[in-house]
Design a protein around this motif. Structure first.
Motif, PDB file in Angstrom:
ATOM      1  N   LYS A   1       0.991  -1.152  -0.050  1.00 38.10           N
ATOM      2  CA  LYS A   1      -0.120   0.151   0.009  1.00 38.10           C
ATOM      3  C   LYS A   1       0.890   1.128   0.093  1.00 38.10           C
ATOM      4  N   ILE A   2       1.996   1.300   0.774  1.00 36.63           N
ATOM      5  CA  ILE A   2       2.864   2.404   0.726  1.00 36.63           C
ATOM      6  C   ILE A   2       3.391   2.566  -0.525  1.00 36.63           C
ATOM      7  N   VAL A   3       4.100   1.584  -1.545  1.00 43.15           N
ATOM      8  CA  VAL A   3       4.584   1.658  -2.522  1.00 43.15           C
ATOM      9  C   VAL A   3       3.597   2.020  -3.745  1.00 43.15           C
ATOM     10  N   LYS A   4       2.600   1.488  -3.708  1.00 44.62           N
ATOM     11  CA  LYS A   4       1.441   1.862  -4.583  1.00 44.62           C
ATOM     12  C   LYS A   4       0.759   3.182  -4.412  1.00 44.62           C
ATOM     13  N   HIS A   5       0.833   3.751  -3.126  1.00 47.87           N
ATOM     14  CA  HIS A   5      -0.122   5.036  -2.988  1.00 47.87           C
ATOM     15  C   HIS A   5       0.522   6.448  -2.503  1.00 47.87           C
ATOM     16  N   ILE A   6       1.874   6.155  -2.462  1.00 47.09           N
ATOM     17  CA  ILE A   6       2.753   7.401  -2.256  1.00 47.09           C
ATOM     18  C   ILE A   6       3.383   7.853  -3.171  1.00 47.09           C
ATOM     19  N   PRO A   7       3.289   9.031  -3.759  1.00 49.31           N
ATOM     20  CA  PRO A   7       4.063   9.567  -4.963  1.00 49.31           C
ATOM     21  C   PRO A   7       5.651   9.296  -4.753  1.00 49.31           C
ATOM     22  N   GLY A   8       6.122   9.081  -5.789  1.00 48.36           N
ATOM     23  CA  GLY A   8       7.571   9.268  -5.995  1.00 48.36           C
ATOM     24  C   GLY A   8       8.437   7.877  -5.846  1.00 48.36           C
ATOM     25  N   CYS A   9       7.743   6.716  -5.977  1.00 50.96           N
ATOM     26  CA  CYS A   9       8.249   5.537  -5.809  1.00 50.96           C
ATOM     27  C   CYS A   9       9.156   5.025  -4.859  1.00 50.96           C
ATOM     28  N   PRO A  10       8.554   5.442  -3.562  1.00 55.64           N
ATOM     29  CA  PRO A  10       9.341   4.837  -2.343  1.00 55.64           C
ATOM     30  C   PRO A  10       9.458   3.393  -2.480  1.00 55.64           C
ATOM     31  N   SER A  11      10.584   3.173  -1.472  1.00 56.45           N
ATOM     32  CA  SER A  11      10.880   1.532  -1.161  1.00 56.45           C
ATOM     33  C   SER A  11       9.928   1.404   0.050  1.00 56.45           C
ATOM     34  N   ALA A  12       9.511   0.159   0.400  1.00 63.96           N
ATOM     35  CA  ALA A  12       8.956  -0.275   1.754  1.00 63.96           C
ATOM     36  C   ALA A  12       9.634  -1.782   2.243  1.00 63.96           C
ATOM     37  N   MET A  13       9.922  -1.824   3.236  1.00 64.33           N
ATOM     38  CA  MET A  13      10.541  -2.912   3.847  1.00 64.33           C
ATOM     39  C   MET A  13       9.416  -3.573   4.724  1.00 64.33           C
ATOM     40  N   ALA A  14       9.020  -4.801   4.465  1.00 66.20           N
ATOM     41  CA  ALA A  14       8.086  -5.636   5.375  1.00 66.20           C
ATOM     42  C   ALA A  14       9.016  -6.353   6.331  1.00 66.20           C
ATOM     43  N   LEU A  15       8.881  -6.070   7.617  1.00 65.65           N
ATOM     44  CA  LEU A  15       9.463  -6.866   8.683  1.00 65.65           C
ATOM     45  C   LEU A  15       9.092  -8.044   8.802  1.00 65.65           C
ATOM     46  N   LEU A  16       7.762  -8.283   8.467  1.00 71.95           N
ATOM     47  CA  LEU A  16       7.170  -9.642   8.464  1.00 71.95           C
ATOM     48  C   LEU A  16       6.978  -9.882  10.109  1.00 71.95           C
ATOM     49  N   GLY A  17       6.697  -8.821  11.041  1.00 74.39           N
ATOM     50  CA  GLY A  17       6.753  -8.628  12.289  1.00 74.39           C
ATOM     51  C   GLY A  17       7.001  -7.422  12.954  1.00 74.39           C
ATOM     52  N   THR A  18       7.622  -7.428  14.133  1.00 76.33           N
ATOM     53  CA  THR A  18       7.966  -6.171  14.628  1.00 76.33           C
ATOM     54  C   THR A  18       9.536  -6.333  15.294  1.00 76.33           C
ATOM     55  N   SER A  19      10.209  -7.128  14.565  1.00 76.71           N
ATOM     56  CA  SER A  19      11.844  -7.264  14.841  1.00 76.71           C
ATOM     57  C   SER A  19      12.598  -6.870  13.893  1.00 76.71           C
ATOM     58  N   LEU A  20      13.671  -6.169  14.071  1.00 80.89           N
ATOM     59  CA  LEU A  20      14.565  -5.759  13.253  1.00 80.89           C
ATOM     60  C   LEU A  20      15.902  -6.305  13.349  1.00 80.89           C
ATOM     61  N   SER A  21      16.222  -7.378  12.209  1.00 81.27           N
ATOM     62  CA  SER A  21      17.362  -8.246  12.451  1.00 81.27           C
ATOM     63  C   SER A  21      18.529  -7.473  12.063  1.00 81.27           C
ATOM     64  N   ASP A  22      19.593  -7.908  11.941  1.00 76.04           N
ATOM     65  CA  ASP A  22      20.871  -7.402  11.494  1.00 76.04           C
ATOM     66  C   ASP A  22      20.938  -7.017   9.866  1.00 76.04           C
ATOM     67  N   LYS A  23      20.186  -8.102   9.337  1.00 69.16           N
ATOM     68  CA  LYS A  23      20.152  -7.876   7.816  1.00 69.16           C
ATOM     69  C   LYS A  23      18.998  -6.816   7.508  1.00 69.16           C
ATOM     70  N   HIS A  24      17.963  -6.718   8.358  1.00 68.58           N
ATOM     71  CA  HIS A  24      17.154  -5.683   7.987  1.00 68.58           C
ATOM     72  C   HIS A  24      17.819  -4.221   8.190  1.00 68.58           C
ATOM     73  N   LEU A  25      18.581  -4.110   9.413  1.00 69.12           N
ATOM     74  CA  LEU A  25      19.276  -2.901   9.664  1.00 69.12           C
ATOM     75  C   LEU A  25      20.296  -2.647   8.448  1.00 69.12           C
ATOM     76  N   ARG A  26      21.164  -3.546   7.977  1.00 68.79           N
ATOM     77  CA  ARG A  26      21.971  -3.396   6.858  1.00 68.79           C
ATOM     78  C   ARG A  26      21.402  -2.870   5.545  1.00 68.79           C
ATOM     79  N   ALA A  27      20.221  -3.676   5.502  1.00 68.38           N
ATOM     80  CA  ALA A  27      19.481  -3.133   4.092  1.00 68.38           C
ATOM     81  C   ALA A  27      19.102  -1.700   4.334  1.00 68.38           C
ATOM     82  N   ALA A  28      18.466  -1.402   5.641  1.00 66.74           N
ATOM     83  CA  ALA A  28      17.934   0.068   5.825  1.00 66.74           C
ATOM     84  C   ALA A  28      19.045   1.074   5.748  1.00 66.74           C
ATOM     85  N   TRP A  29      20.392   0.850   6.033  1.00 66.76           N
ATOM     86  CA  TRP A  29      21.542   1.629   5.942  1.00 66.76           C
ATOM     87  C   TRP A  29      21.976   2.189   4.329  1.00 66.76           C
TER      88      TRP A  29
END
Length: 114
Positions: free
Chosen positions: A33-61
């Motif tokens: 929904k974020i990618v489809k409905h926010i102008p400017g082609c943002p990216s969105a990362m789905a955590l598939l929960g509420t935990s931020l793994s080291d892999k998520h963190l590196r991708a966010a950086w």
């Protein structure tokens, strides 16, 4: 075999992530929904929960600006995540939500982030 690799939409790679924005959400529907409905082609990362793994963190950086958009019941987790993420990005912010993104209308999404 389960994978803890980050799920980032759109699936096509970003040409210059350091100048782009990443929204971090809890689930795939919210990411879509974020990618489809926010102008400017943002990216969105789905955590598939509420935990931020080291892999998520590196991708966010890999992004210039990260916006945490977790459900209201995960506000404390958002604050803790923002501390970790802000060490590797120029801008990290938290959207305090009253309603889950997956339950928001197009208008509500655009009002929050445009």
């Amino acid at each position: 075999c389960a994978s803890d690799a980050p799920v980032i939409l759109p699936f096509s790679g970003q040409a210059d992530n350091k100048s782009s924005k990443l929204y971090i959400v809890e689930d795939i529907v919210s990411a879509w929904k974020i990618v489809k409905h926010i102008p400017g082609c943002p990216s969105a990362m789905a955590l598939l929960g509420t935990s931020l793994s080291d892999k998520h963190l590196r991708a966010a950086w890999e992004y210039h600006h990260v916006v945490l958009c977790l459900d209201k019941d995960a506000t404390n987790k958002s604050i803790a995540m923002s501390r970790r993420i802000s060490m590797g990005v120029k801008v990290c912010s938290i959207s305090m939500l009253d309603k889950d993104i997956k339950d928001m209308s197009i208008e509500e999404i655009q009002k929050c982030w445009t």
